[in-house]
Motif scaffolding. Structure first.
Motif, PDB file in Angstrom:
ATOM      1  N   THR A   4      43.679  42.718  41.714  1.00  0.00           N
ATOM      2  CA  THR A   4      42.432  43.119  41.064  1.00  0.00           C
ATOM      3  C   THR A   4      42.565  43.097  39.552  1.00  0.00           C
ATOM      4  O   THR A   4      41.643  42.678  38.859  1.00  0.00           O
ATOM      5  N   SER A   5      43.712  43.539  39.035  1.00  0.00           N
ATOM      6  CA  SER A   5      43.856  43.613  37.582  1.00  0.00           C
ATOM      7  C   SER A   5      45.313  43.542  37.168  1.00  0.00           C
ATOM      8  O   SER A   5      46.197  43.987  37.898  1.00  0.00           O
ATOM      9  N   ASN A  29      34.654  41.754  43.662  1.00  0.00           N
ATOM     10  CA  ASN A  29      34.468  42.485  44.921  1.00  0.00           C
ATOM     11  C   ASN A  29      33.635  43.749  44.752  1.00  0.00           C
ATOM     12  O   ASN A  29      33.295  44.392  45.732  1.00  0.00           O
ATOM     13  N   PHE A  30      33.362  44.111  43.511  1.00  0.00           N
ATOM     14  CA  PHE A  30      32.606  45.323  43.231  1.00  0.00           C
ATOM     15  C   PHE A  30      31.186  44.958  42.826  1.00  0.00           C
ATOM     16  O   PHE A  30      30.940  43.879  42.285  1.00  0.00           O
ATOM     17  N   VAL A  38      34.652  50.819  37.249  1.00  0.00           N
ATOM     18  CA  VAL A  38      35.920  50.378  37.827  1.00  0.00           C
ATOM     19  C   VAL A  38      36.880  49.967  36.712  1.00  0.00           C
ATOM     20  O   VAL A  38      38.067  50.315  36.737  1.00  0.00           O
ATOM     21  N   LYS A  39      36.358  49.263  35.719  1.00  0.00           N
ATOM     22  CA  LYS A  39      37.207  48.826  34.603  1.00  0.00           C
ATOM     23  C   LYS A  39      37.763  50.033  33.845  1.00  0.00           C
ATOM     24  O   LYS A  39      38.948  50.058  33.485  1.00  0.00           O
TER      25      LYS A  39
END
Length: 199
Positions: A4-5, A29-30, A38-39
């Motif tokens: 994801t990151s 996905n978000f 989320v970030k």
């Protein structure tokens, strides 16, 4: 299995928050309206985990269906957010490659960083896409996958040989029958030839 990151941070270890040097995320996905939250969460957790990872150490932290992996190499720390199914060895292989490439590109300039960098680093974006498949990151995993595929082909080959082997057995039986018939023919021919050569 998904990354994801990925983050690269400067960890000074004096109780101050780590400084973000590079950051790349795949938040597809978000939902669109969730992505900023989320970030922010990724940045918060990334800083927290990096801050608590001692120099020269690696650690993994489980959070719901995600694992946060961190590797602190002399104050330069790589953090990766992967789903629970991403292999740990592959995750640390990715983090190691990120740190190697960062030091190769930027040298020791990261030591003087005081604020978070908002400048994109294209390599981090590329690696985020490239290593979605863990076999790309971990050569041993790639070899294991190839061996598993070879094993499947080998089982298919052995099965086909066994099927062919059954047919070969029936041919051998027929050839042994033929051999007995040939022997009988040879004996008969020998008897027949004997009566003609009485001179």
């Amino acid at each position: 299995m998904k990354i994801t990151s990925l983050l690269v941070l400067k960890c000074s270890g004096e109780g101050s928050d780590p400084v973000i040097l590079a950051n790349a995320s795949d938040l597809n996905n978000f939902g669109y309206f969730q992505r900023s939250s989320v970030k922010e969460f990724i940045v918060f957790v990334g800083r927290t985990v990096a801050k608590r990872t001692p120099e020269g150490q690696r650690q993994s932290v489980q959070h719901e269906e995600y694992k946060v992996h961190a590797y602190n190499r002399n104050g330069l720390c790589a953090v990766g957010f992967m789903d629970d199914h991403y292999p740990i060895r592959s995750a640390f292989s990715v983090l190691n490659q990120v740190l190697d490439e960062y030091q190769k590109n930027f040298g020791e300039s990261w030591r003087s960083a005081q604020t978070d960098s908002t400048q994109p680093w294209p390599y981090l974006e590329d690696i985020l896409k490239k290593f979605q498949d863990p076999a790309e990151a971990d050569k041993l995993l790639k070899i294991q996958r190839e061996l598993d595929e070879t094993k499947i082909v080998l089982h298919k080959t052995i099965d086909s040989v066994l099927a062919r082997g059954e047919r070969l057995d029936s041919l051998v039986e027929k050839s042994s029958d033929l051999s007995a018939a040939s022997q009988m023919f040879y004996k008969q021919a020998k008897k027949t030839n004997q009566c003609c050569t009485i001179l």
